[in-house]
Write a protein that holds these residues in place. Structure first.
Motif, PDB file in Angstrom:
ATOM      1  N   THR A  82       2.888   1.540  -3.425  1.00 53.57           N
ATOM      2  CA  THR A  82       2.118   1.918  -4.772  1.00 53.57           C
ATOM      3  C   THR A  82       1.056   3.015  -4.498  1.00 53.57           C
ATOM      4  O   THR A  82       0.982   3.691  -5.872  1.00 53.57           O
ATOM      5  CB  THR A  82       1.073   1.039  -4.467  1.00 53.57           C
ATOM      6  N   SER A  83       0.592   4.056  -3.273  1.00 51.85           N
ATOM      7  CA  SER A  83       0.301   4.858  -3.360  1.00 51.85           C
ATOM      8  C   SER A  83       0.731   5.677  -3.416  1.00 51.85           C
ATOM      9  O   SER A  83       0.539   6.897  -3.853  1.00 51.85           O
ATOM     10  CB  SER A  83      -0.896   5.008  -1.828  1.00 51.85           C
ATOM     11  N   ARG A 124       0.635   8.624  -6.617  1.00 51.10           N
ATOM     12  CA  ARG A 124       0.218  10.472  -6.499  1.00 51.10           C
ATOM     13  C   ARG A 124       1.787  11.412  -7.188  1.00 51.10           C
ATOM     14  O   ARG A 124       1.974  12.942  -6.999  1.00 51.10           O
ATOM     15  CB  ARG A 124       0.914  10.437  -5.083  1.00 51.10           C
ATOM     16  N   ILE A 171       2.790   8.734   3.291  1.00 47.29           N
ATOM     17  CA  ILE A 171       2.262   8.014   3.066  1.00 47.29           C
ATOM     18  C   ILE A 171       2.882   7.325   2.952  1.00 47.29           C
ATOM     19  O   ILE A 171       2.694   6.042   3.837  1.00 47.29           O
ATOM     20  CB  ILE A 171       1.520   8.059   1.321  1.00 47.29           C
ATOM     21  N   CYS A 195       3.664   4.356   6.054  1.00 50.15           N
ATOM     22  CA  CYS A 195       3.403   3.097   5.848  1.00 50.15           C
ATOM     23  C   CYS A 195       5.056   2.739   6.360  1.00 50.15           C
ATOM     24  O   CYS A 195       5.268   1.236   7.220  1.00 50.15           O
ATOM     25  CB  CYS A 195       3.273   2.877   4.484  1.00 50.15           C
ATOM     26  N   ILE A 207       0.512  -1.516  -0.134  1.00 49.97           N
ATOM     27  CA  ILE A 207      -0.249  -0.337  -0.221  1.00 49.97           C
ATOM     28  C   ILE A 207       1.035   1.186  -0.283  1.00 49.97           C
ATOM     29  O   ILE A 207       0.618   2.291  -0.475  1.00 49.97           O
ATOM     30  CB  ILE A 207      -0.692   0.314   1.412  1.00 49.97           C
TER      31      ILE A 207
END
Length: 232
Positions: A24-25, A29, A54, A58, A21
């Motif tokens: 990738t996220s 962006r 982000i 994480c 997550i």
């Protein structure tokens, strides 16, 4: 063999989820110039990158999950759990001290190296037998009546390995560590200007996140099919 608690299974399961997550996220962006195969994951958390929080969040969560999983790996030798936990702490430091534009702070670089090495080394250390344990994880002193004079019977390393789950056997743990260390060497050769640094970092980070989940899942089932004993 001590039982693996349910919360260790949960923390181990979050490792690959947080990792995928996060990278990738954060990559989605970024502007078109970002190349996930060439640019490292750490670059996504550096100052100046869009929505860098982000990946920072994480990565911090990933480090905490590694640390919690290390605490819950009760059937594993303490030395392996300490090294594994050190990898989690180093991952938290990687998130806490992100890269700056074009520069890598010394703390970030050292923490990243410690994290990669510790998370790659602990599978091999985990194959070492826990002191004071004999067959099926029971203390060796319990079998002293099996021999005259109250001496516990000696067992070959092969017999001892056969009494352990496959993830804790030397051939398996050693191979896992060699694969991770090999990927780490490939990453080191790709830095700073290699064209596959991003791919190499994602492979080693993904492997180091998946292996704890495999180990915890196997040990969780294994310890619930056998009587538990106090840690040695």
């Amino acid at each position: 063999m001590p039982a693996v608690p349910w919360w260790a299974v949960f923390s181990a399961a979050t490792l690959p989820v947080l990792l995928v997550i996060g990278w990738t996220s954060a990559a989605v962006r970024q502007p078109p110039g970002y190349d996930p195969w060439a640019d490292t994951v750490s670059a996504l958390s550096s100052y100046g990158m869009l929505d860098r929080q982000i990946l920072v969040g994480c990565l911090a969560g990933l480090g905490v999950a590694h640390l919690v999983t290390a605490i819950g790996l009760r059937p594993v030798r303490t030395a392996a759990r300490v090294v594994y936990g050190l990898g989690g702490v180093a991952t938290i430091l990687v998130a806490a001290v992100p890269k700056t534009d074009g520069q890598t702070p010394r703390v970030h670089g050292i923490s990243a190296v410690v994290a990669f090495v510790a998370l790659a080394a602990w599978p091999a250390l985990a194959t070492l037998p826990v002191p004071g344990r004999g067959r099926s994880g029971h203390r060796q002193g319990a079998s002293r009546q099996d021999r005259p004079g109250g001496t516990a019977p000696r067992r070959s390393p092969a017999d001892q390995a056969a009494d352990r789950p496959w993830v804790l056997r030397p051939a398996v743990g050693g191979a896992a560590s060699l694969v991770m260390l090999g990927l780490g060497l490939w990453l080191a050769l790709q830095l700073p200007d290699g064209g596959s640094a991003g791919l190499a970092e994602r492979l080693i980070a993904g492997t180091e996140a998946l292996w704890p989940l495999i180990v915890v899942s196997v040990l969780f089932r294994w310890t619930r099919r056998r009587p538990t004993t106090a840690p040695g």
